[in-house]
Design a protein around this motif. Structure first.
Motif, mmCIF file in Angstrom:
data_model
loop_
_atom_site.group_PDB
_atom_site.id
_atom_site.type_symbol
_atom_site.label_atom_id
_atom_site.label_comp_id
_atom_site.label_asym_id
_atom_site.label_seq_id
_atom_site.Cartn_x
_atom_site.Cartn_y
_atom_site.Cartn_z
ATOM 1 N N GLN A 61 -19.021 -0.723 -0.424
ATOM 2 C CA GLN A 61 -18.672 -1.953 0.304
ATOM 3 C C GLN A 61 -19.953 -2.616 0.823
ATOM 4 O OE1 GLN A 61 -15.790 -0.678 3.236
ATOM 5 N NE2 GLN A 61 -14.201 -0.361 1.694
ATOM 6 N N LYS A 106 -13.275 -10.411 3.121
ATOM 7 C CA LYS A 106 -12.647 -9.445 4.024
ATOM 8 C C LYS A 106 -13.734 -8.696 4.789
ATOM 9 C CE LYS A 106 -10.034 -5.237 3.922
ATOM 10 N NZ LYS A 106 -9.616 -4.112 3.154
ATOM 11 N N PHE A 119 -6.305 0.520 10.041
ATOM 12 C CA PHE A 119 -5.696 0.609 8.701
ATOM 13 C C PHE A 119 -5.776 2.027 8.155
ATOM 14 C CE2 PHE A 119 -6.142 0.823 4.109
ATOM 15 C CZ PHE A 119 -5.127 0.019 3.632
ATOM 16 N N ARG A 120 -6.889 2.674 8.437
ATOM 17 C CA ARG A 120 -7.054 4.019 7.876
ATOM 18 C C ARG A 120 -6.059 4.994 8.493
ATOM 19 N NH1 ARG A 120 -13.643 3.586 7.039
ATOM 20 N NH2 ARG A 120 -13.454 1.880 5.535
ATOM 21 N N ASP A 124 -2.130 -3.532 -4.032
ATOM 22 C CA ASP A 124 -3.527 -3.179 -3.756
ATOM 23 C C ASP A 124 -3.908 -2.064 -4.728
ATOM 24 O OD1 ASP A 124 -5.785 -3.245 -1.428
ATOM 25 O OD2 ASP A 124 -5.515 -1.201 -2.147
ATOM 26 N N TYR A 177 -11.782 -1.869 9.929
ATOM 27 C CA TYR A 177 -10.702 -1.251 9.143
ATOM 28 C C TYR A 177 -10.136 0.003 9.806
ATOM 29 C CZ TYR A 177 -13.142 -3.906 5.425
ATOM 30 O OH TYR A 177 -13.776 -4.865 4.692
ATOM 31 N N LYS A 180 -16.060 -7.755 0.083
ATOM 32 C CA LYS A 180 -15.446 -6.865 1.070
ATOM 33 C C LYS A 180 -16.566 -6.071 1.733
ATOM 34 C CE LYS A 180 -12.266 -2.962 1.458
ATOM 35 N NZ LYS A 180 -11.215 -2.201 0.793
ATOM 36 N N CYS A 211 -6.561 0.611 -5.419
ATOM 37 C CA CYS A 211 -7.705 1.375 -4.953
ATOM 38 C C CYS A 211 -7.310 2.846 -5.029
ATOM 39 C CB CYS A 211 -8.082 0.977 -3.529
ATOM 40 S SG CYS A 211 -9.703 1.619 -3.043
ATOM 41 N N PHE A 254 0.866 -1.181 0.000
ATOM 42 C CA PHE A 254 0.000 0.000 0.000
ATOM 43 C C PHE A 254 0.899 1.226 0.000
ATOM 44 C CE2 PHE A 254 -2.411 -3.273 2.225
ATOM 45 C CZ PHE A 254 -3.669 -3.157 1.650
ATOM 46 N N CYS A 281 -8.490 5.207 -2.332
ATOM 47 C CA CYS A 281 -8.779 5.963 -1.107
ATOM 48 C C CYS A 281 -7.534 6.593 -0.492
ATOM 49 C CB CYS A 281 -9.524 5.094 -0.101
ATOM 50 S SG CYS A 281 -8.736 3.531 0.243
ATOM 51 N N SER A 294 -9.432 -3.373 -4.552
ATOM 52 C CA SER A 294 -10.087 -3.446 -3.247
ATOM 53 C C SER A 294 -11.221 -2.443 -3.103
ATOM 54 C CB SER A 294 -9.060 -3.234 -2.138
ATOM 55 O OG SER A 294 -8.542 -1.923 -2.204
ATOM 56 N N ARG A 304 -18.326 4.284 3.400
ATOM 57 C CA ARG A 304 -18.154 3.503 2.178
ATOM 58 C C ARG A 304 -19.330 2.554 1.912
ATOM 59 N NH1 ARG A 304 -13.093 5.279 1.698
ATOM 60 N NH2 ARG A 304 -11.362 4.585 3.009
ATOM 61 N N VAL A 355 -7.971 -8.428 9.032
ATOM 62 C CA VAL A 355 -7.758 -6.976 8.888
ATOM 63 C C VAL A 355 -7.179 -6.301 10.128
ATOM 64 C CG1 VAL A 355 -9.558 -6.811 7.139
ATOM 65 C CG2 VAL A 355 -10.119 -6.351 9.543
ATOM 66 N N SER A 356 -6.909 -5.024 9.957
ATOM 67 C CA SER A 356 -6.214 -4.254 10.983
ATOM 68 C C SER A 356 -6.887 -4.316 12.357
ATOM 69 C CB SER A 356 -6.076 -2.797 10.532
ATOM 70 O OG SER A 356 -7.346 -2.244 10.230
ATOM 71 N N TYR A 373 -1.202 -9.047 9.298
ATOM 72 C CA TYR A 373 -0.135 -8.227 9.870
ATOM 73 C C TYR A 373 0.732 -9.035 10.828
ATOM 74 C CZ TYR A 373 -3.131 -4.749 7.789
ATOM 75 O OH TYR A 373 -3.879 -4.058 6.884
ATOM 76 N N TYR A 430 -8.733 -11.820 4.403
ATOM 77 C CA TYR A 430 -7.946 -10.701 4.937
ATOM 78 C C TYR A 430 -8.240 -10.544 6.422
ATOM 79 C CZ TYR A 430 -5.368 -6.243 4.399
ATOM 80 O OH TYR A 430 -4.435 -5.226 4.475
#
Ligand code: PBG
Length: 326
Positions: free
Chosen positions: A222, A249, A205-206, A118, A202, A196, A120, A79, A122, A166, A218, A274-275, A314, A272
């Protein structure tokens, strides 16, 4: 009266027996490690909400890759945080963008790794949404598809092995496949974020990707966490459009979706982790509420058991460094 004698417990008698009948195994070759590249020099910037995860500048990104590579990780999902954001996220398809440069650098040093980009917008747009917006702030499907094609080609040209769209834009796999084939990148693989969800998991991650939407959410692109049949329709569309690998995800709250995807589609399946799933385990571990490593391993195993062939996580590097699995 006599007590029933052991039956199913026979196979749990000792460690060697349990190992013999164990159905699911975590393998390093199935783990994909996300990495973040950002502008600057000599930067290794810790992400506060994700202990152990950093943003690296281009000159340091190979440090993280080398350490993971030496420990046995062979797949990375990259990313990028751009130098400048704009309305449409145009740095995403700049051949001299940070992600493109990082891919060239990493693949130059380690040609045998799987480099996944990835795809995307955003991270690249000033408004933080995943594509081009209308005046009213709606995400425009078709103009976003055109830009996704450009982004995919640029990553492929830099040497990415796989493109991972994504954004949950309808038609994204078809648009990317068409664009790649036209430019001669027919061997570039598409790993699609097929199902997703619009997930609160998330959040961290942001922070890491500096990609929080500046207004709204989103939910118009999404998926609604309440839906499961719809996930199968999403995956079916991606499969029809030529996705080589499909993805669900997040992972842990969506093990049912993973199991359904596995049962219904004959394609390699990624999940995934995720975070937010990572950070919760880290935080509870730090507080002493849980045994962090045991919970981590159990969580990842459950994702595999549900049907995922590979896991984006991660935790990949730390697990590899511990050296307990190969
Ligand atoms: C970009 C993207 C996101 C994640 C992966 N790619 C964020 C989002 O959709 O808001 C989330 C990953 C994570 O939480 O670990 N669209």
């Amino acid at each position: 009266m006599s007590f029933p004698s052991v039956r199913l417990r026979r196979l749990r008698k000792n460690a060697a027996t349990r190992a013999m009948v164990r159905e699911t195994h975590l393998k390093l070759e199935n783990l994909i490690y996300p990495i973040f590249v950002r502008p600057g020099k000599s930067v290794k910037n810790p992400i506060k909400s994700m202990p152990g995860i950093y943003q690296f500048s281009l000159d340091r990104i190979t440090d993280e890759v080398s350490e993971s590579y030496d420990a046995g990780i062979r797949a990375f999902l990259i990313f990028g945080i751009p130098k400048e954001k704009d309305d449409i996220g145009s740095e995403a398809w700049d051949d001299n963008g940070l992600v493109q440069q990082a891919i060239r650098k990493i693949k130059g040093k380690y040609p045998d790794i799987v480099m996944i980009a990835d795809a995307c917008f955003c991270e690249y747009t000033s408004h933080g949404h995943c594509g081009v917006l209308s005046e009213k702030g709606r995400l425009l499907n078709d103009s976003t598809l055109v830009n996704l094609g450009k982004e995919a080609i640029s990553y492929a040209r830099a040497g990415a092995d796989m493109i991972a769209p994504s954004g949950m834009i309808d038609g994204m796999v078809k648009a990317i496949r068409g664009a790649l084939d036209e430019e001669g990148f027919s061997e570039t693989t598409i790993m699609s974020y097929s199902a997703k969800y619009a997930s609160a998991f998330y959040g961290p991650f942001r922070d890491a990707a500096e990609s929080a939407p500046q207004f709204g959410d989103r939910k118009s692109y999404q998926m609604d966490p309440a839906n499961s049949d719809e996930a199968l329709r999403e995956i079916a569309l991606d499969a029809e459009e030529g996705a080589d690998i499909i993805m669900v995800k997040p992972a842990l709250s969506y093990l049912d979706i993973i199991a359904k995807a596995k049962a219904n589609f004959n394609l390699p399946l990624a999940a995934y982790n995720v975070s937010g799933e990572y950070s919760m385990i880290k935080a509870a571990g730090k507080a002493g509420y849980i045994d962090e490593k045991a919970v981590r391993d159990e969580s990842l195993l459950s994702i595999k058991r549900a049907g995922a062939d590979m896991i984006i996580t991660y935790f990949a590097k730390e697990i590899a460094l511990e050296g307990k699995i190969s």
